[in-house]
Design a protein around this motif. Structure first.
Motif, mmCIF file in Angstrom:
data_model
loop_
_atom_site.group_PDB
_atom_site.id
_atom_site.type_symbol
_atom_site.label_atom_id
_atom_site.label_comp_id
_atom_site.label_asym_id
_atom_site.label_seq_id
_atom_site.Cartn_x
_atom_site.Cartn_y
_atom_site.Cartn_z
ATOM 1 N N ALA A 85 0.848 -1.197 0.000
ATOM 2 C CA ALA A 85 0.000 0.000 0.000
ATOM 3 C C ALA A 85 0.881 1.244 0.000
ATOM 4 O O ALA A 85 2.032 1.201 0.425
ATOM 5 N N ARG A 86 0.345 2.342 -0.463
ATOM 6 C CA ARG A 86 1.102 3.598 -0.520
ATOM 7 C C ARG A 86 1.636 3.976 0.860
ATOM 8 O O ARG A 86 2.745 4.466 0.989
ATOM 9 N N ILE A 87 0.873 3.726 1.891
ATOM 10 C CA ILE A 87 1.291 4.083 3.241
ATOM 11 C C ILE A 87 2.568 3.335 3.655
ATOM 12 O O ILE A 87 3.408 3.849 4.389
ATOM 13 N N ILE A 88 2.730 2.111 3.142
ATOM 14 C CA ILE A 88 3.937 1.323 3.428
ATOM 15 C C ILE A 88 5.113 1.860 2.619
ATOM 16 O O ILE A 88 6.230 1.990 3.142
ATOM 17 N N LEU A 89 4.872 2.162 1.360
ATOM 18 C CA LEU A 89 5.932 2.729 0.522
ATOM 19 C C LEU A 89 6.454 4.039 1.108
ATOM 20 O O LEU A 89 7.668 4.274 1.145
ATOM 21 N N ASP A 90 5.557 4.869 1.595
ATOM 22 C CA ASP A 90 5.960 6.155 2.158
ATOM 23 C C ASP A 90 6.778 5.966 3.432
ATOM 24 O O ASP A 90 7.812 6.636 3.629
ATOM 25 N N GLU A 91 6.339 5.069 4.294
ATOM 26 C CA GLU A 91 7.061 4.858 5.548
ATOM 27 C C GLU A 91 8.451 4.286 5.288
ATOM 28 O O GLU A 91 9.419 4.665 5.941
ATOM 29 N N PHE A 92 8.549 3.367 4.333
ATOM 30 C CA PHE A 92 9.855 2.797 4.011
ATOM 31 C C PHE A 92 10.789 3.869 3.462
ATOM 32 O O PHE A 92 11.948 3.967 3.870
ATOM 33 N N ALA A 93 10.285 4.705 2.561
ATOM 34 C CA ALA A 93 11.111 5.762 1.965
ATOM 35 C C ALA A 93 11.566 6.777 3.006
ATOM 36 O O ALA A 93 12.709 7.258 2.972
ATOM 37 N N GLN A 94 10.696 7.087 3.972
ATOM 38 C CA GLN A 94 11.030 8.087 4.987
ATOM 39 C C GLN A 94 12.106 7.602 5.957
ATOM 40 O O GLN A 94 12.860 8.406 6.496
ATOM 41 N N ASN A 95 12.176 6.299 6.194
ATOM 42 C CA ASN A 95 13.072 5.769 7.231
ATOM 43 C C ASN A 95 14.284 5.022 6.686
ATOM 44 O O ASN A 95 15.169 4.655 7.456
ATOM 45 N N ARG A 96 14.332 4.805 5.390
ATOM 46 C CA ARG A 96 15.384 3.992 4.772
ATOM 47 C C ARG A 96 16.784 4.495 5.108
ATOM 48 O O ARG A 96 17.620 3.764 5.652
ATOM 49 N N ALA A 97 17.067 5.754 4.789
ATOM 50 C CA ALA A 97 18.417 6.300 4.974
ATOM 51 C C ALA A 97 18.810 6.320 6.449
ATOM 52 O O ALA A 97 19.955 6.003 6.805
ATOM 53 N N ARG A 98 17.863 6.690 7.306
ATOM 54 C CA ARG A 98 18.166 6.760 8.738
ATOM 55 C C ARG A 98 18.549 5.389 9.288
ATOM 56 O O ARG A 98 19.493 5.269 10.078
ATOM 57 N N LEU A 99 17.863 4.335 8.873
ATOM 58 C CA LEU A 99 18.144 3.002 9.393
ATOM 59 C C LEU A 99 19.498 2.480 8.918
ATOM 60 O O LEU A 99 20.197 1.789 9.655
ATOM 61 N N ILE A 100 19.872 2.804 7.691
ATOM 62 C CA ILE A 100 21.187 2.408 7.209
ATOM 63 C C ILE A 100 22.268 3.078 8.044
ATOM 64 O O ILE A 100 23.237 2.446 8.478
ATOM 65 N N GLU A 101 22.098 4.362 8.293
ATOM 66 C CA GLU A 101 23.077 5.103 9.099
ATOM 67 C C GLU A 101 23.079 4.633 10.547
ATOM 68 O O GLU A 101 24.135 4.400 11.136
ATOM 69 N N ALA A 144 8.338 -2.285 -5.660
ATOM 70 C CA ALA A 144 7.970 -1.608 -6.906
ATOM 71 C C ALA A 144 7.176 -2.517 -7.837
ATOM 72 O O ALA A 144 6.361 -2.038 -8.643
ATOM 73 N N THR A 145 7.407 -3.813 -7.758
ATOM 74 C CA THR A 145 6.714 -4.765 -8.639
ATOM 75 C C THR A 145 5.566 -5.471 -7.930
ATOM 76 O O THR A 145 4.989 -6.412 -8.478
ATOM 77 N N SER A 146 5.221 -5.035 -6.712
ATOM 78 C CA SER A 146 4.161 -5.694 -5.952
ATOM 79 C C SER A 146 2.784 -5.207 -6.377
ATOM 80 O O SER A 146 2.630 -4.135 -6.973
ATOM 81 N N GLU A 147 1.789 -5.989 -6.057
ATOM 82 C CA GLU A 147 0.400 -5.619 -6.320
ATOM 83 C C GLU A 147 -0.010 -4.493 -5.372
ATOM 84 O O GLU A 147 0.260 -4.558 -4.177
ATOM 85 N N ARG A 148 -0.646 -3.446 -5.897
ATOM 86 C CA ARG A 148 -1.032 -2.298 -5.078
ATOM 87 C C ARG A 148 -2.466 -2.454 -4.561
ATOM 88 O O ARG A 148 -3.362 -2.883 -5.288
ATOM 89 N N HIS A 149 -2.649 -2.100 -3.318
ATOM 90 C CA HIS A 149 -3.987 -2.103 -2.718
ATOM 91 C C HIS A 149 -4.010 -0.960 -1.713
ATOM 92 O O HIS A 149 -3.655 -1.125 -0.548
ATOM 93 N N ASP A 150 -4.432 0.224 -2.150
ATOM 94 C CA ASP A 150 -4.373 1.416 -1.311
ATOM 95 C C ASP A 150 -5.655 1.620 -0.516
ATOM 96 O O ASP A 150 -6.677 0.957 -0.737
ATOM 97 N N ALA A 151 -5.595 2.562 0.414
ATOM 98 C CA ALA A 151 -6.725 2.848 1.286
ATOM 99 C C ALA A 151 -7.778 3.667 0.554
ATOM 100 O O ALA A 151 -7.484 4.704 -0.031
ATOM 101 N N THR A 152 -9.012 3.188 0.597
ATOM 102 C CA THR A 152 -10.146 3.942 0.068
ATOM 103 C C THR A 152 -10.805 4.714 1.217
ATOM 104 O O THR A 152 -10.456 4.534 2.389
ATOM 105 N N ASP A 153 -11.764 5.566 0.881
ATOM 106 C CA ASP A 153 -12.479 6.289 1.932
ATOM 107 C C ASP A 153 -13.208 5.314 2.857
ATOM 108 O O ASP A 153 -13.267 5.538 4.074
ATOM 109 N N ALA A 154 -13.769 4.254 2.281
ATOM 110 C CA ALA A 154 -14.481 3.268 3.106
ATOM 111 C C ALA A 154 -13.527 2.583 4.078
ATOM 112 O O ALA A 154 -13.887 2.317 5.232
ATOM 113 N N ILE A 155 -12.318 2.306 3.627
ATOM 114 C CA ILE A 155 -11.313 1.688 4.493
ATOM 115 C C ILE A 155 -10.953 2.623 5.640
ATOM 116 O O ILE A 155 -10.856 2.202 6.808
#
Length: 349
Positions: free
Chosen positions: A50-66, A124-135
């Motif tokens: 989901a987009r929320i997972i992609l965003d969290e991974f991108a935000q924390n990636r560099a910090r965790l490596i360091e 990047a090649t995974s199936e996407r299933h993002d949050a809808t308003d109902a979710i």
């Protein structure tokens, strides 16, 4: 003519962001990710993101490596004082382990960066299933009803959205479909008393023993869902049969047990003071025959400050009181970890 073996159904696997992020600093991650890559390529596993997972991974990636590289050197300071207060054999053992990790420090950053890049390619090649308003509405309703992951005093909205995304996916994909939810967040998703490998009772309807399963490690999920393929793949990837815990993990766990046991003894000391069995005095010295009945005010105030720091660190509710069984378990764990770090058996606080 014999029929070819029936191909098992693919598993749609929804992996929490915390799992991907923890893999960055895991020395066993390359073998595990290699096995996952093979299973994805073969069509046995369909990763869902989901987009929320992609965003969290991108935000924390560099910090965790360091942070991962820094933790290997900084861990010396965190355990230096306890090591000095114990015997020479243990101190030498701890230092030998650190020397070994220092040799690996230069290559750690490169490995962590490569691991992060491999994870990004999988996502990047995974199936996407993002949050809808109902979710989002269903996630908010969980908060109103104080259902997991809102059962703890924290804002669990993001975790609730992830859970409802998974629930929506399971509900939509009818027929010959199997699913798996993988997370390291046991505090918000796992059963609070019956064991971390079981989902929280509020989530029980979402999981079963076959179609929709709950896991708290990626390795366990792959091993359980695809046992034959996983065994072959991990052998190819030179996966260690029993990965050794890192010295930092052992030392940190040992220190926590040491402090919790000390706090319990401080609690008993405080109760005796309140009951008048021990008296606080201002004298600089206490006669030997009065030990156990008198305590210097300076010593007591220093202990009280130390106890407050532990309450702030772990939370008062996580510091006992313990049952006899729990007390025995705490001391047994401390003894075992102390032995692993170089102490002799039964050298407790």
């Amino acid at each position: 003519m014999s029929k070819p073996p029936r191909r098992s159904r693919p598993v749609r696997m929804f992996v929490d962001a915390c799992v991907w992020l923890d893999l960055i600093g895991d020395p066993c991650a390359p073998a595990l990710i290699g096995a996952l890559e093979e299973l994805v390529t073969a069509g046995d596993i369909i990763l869902v993101v989901a987009r929320i997972i992609l965003d969290e991974f991108a935000q924390n990636r560099a910090r965790l490596i360091e942070d991962g590289g820094r933790s290997i050197t900084n861990i010396r300071g965190r355990v230096a004082a306890p090591a000095k207060s114990r015997n020479v054999k243990r101190r030498r053992s701890v230092n030998d382990e650190f020397d070994e990790f220092d040799l690996k420090l230069l290559s750690f950053s490169d490995q962590a960066t490569e691991t992060a890049e491999r994870i990004e390619r999988l996502l990047a090649t995974s199936e996407r299933h993002d949050a809808t308003d109902a979710i989002k509405v269903r996630a908010a309703e969980r908060g109103v009803e104080r259902k997991a992951p809102f059962h703890r005093p924290r804002n669990g909205m993001i975790d609730a959205i992830l859970l409802e995304i998974y629930a929506d996916m399971v509900a939509r994909k009818k027929g010959a479909q199997n699913f798996a939810f993988v997370t390291h967040n046991t505090k918000d998703f796992s059963h609070p008393t019956a064991g971390q490998k079981l989902p929280h009772p509020d989530l029980a309807d979402l999981f079963s023993k076959s179609r929709s399963r709950y896991f708290i490690t990626l390795g366990e999920a792959l091993r359980s869902l695809r046992p034959d393929q996983f065994v072959d793949l991990v052998i190819e990837q030179e996966w260690p049969d029993q990965p050794r815990r890192r010295i930092a993990e052992i030392a940190t766990a040992e220190r926590e047990l040491f402090e919790k046991i000390w706090y319990n003894r401080h609690r008993l000391w405080r109760e005796k003071i309140e009951q008048g069995q021990i008296e606080i005095v201002d004298e600089d010295t206490i006669p030997a025959e009065a030990h156990g009945r008198l305590v210097r005010r300076e010593v007591w105030e220093a202990a009280a400050r130390a106890a407050q720091r532990l309450e702030d660190r772990y939370g008062y509710e996580n510091l006992g009181p313990w049952t006899d069984l729990e007390w025995g378990m705490l001391n047994g764990k401390l003894s075992a970890l102390g032995w692993a770090l170089g102490d002799e058996w039964d050298m407790l606080t």
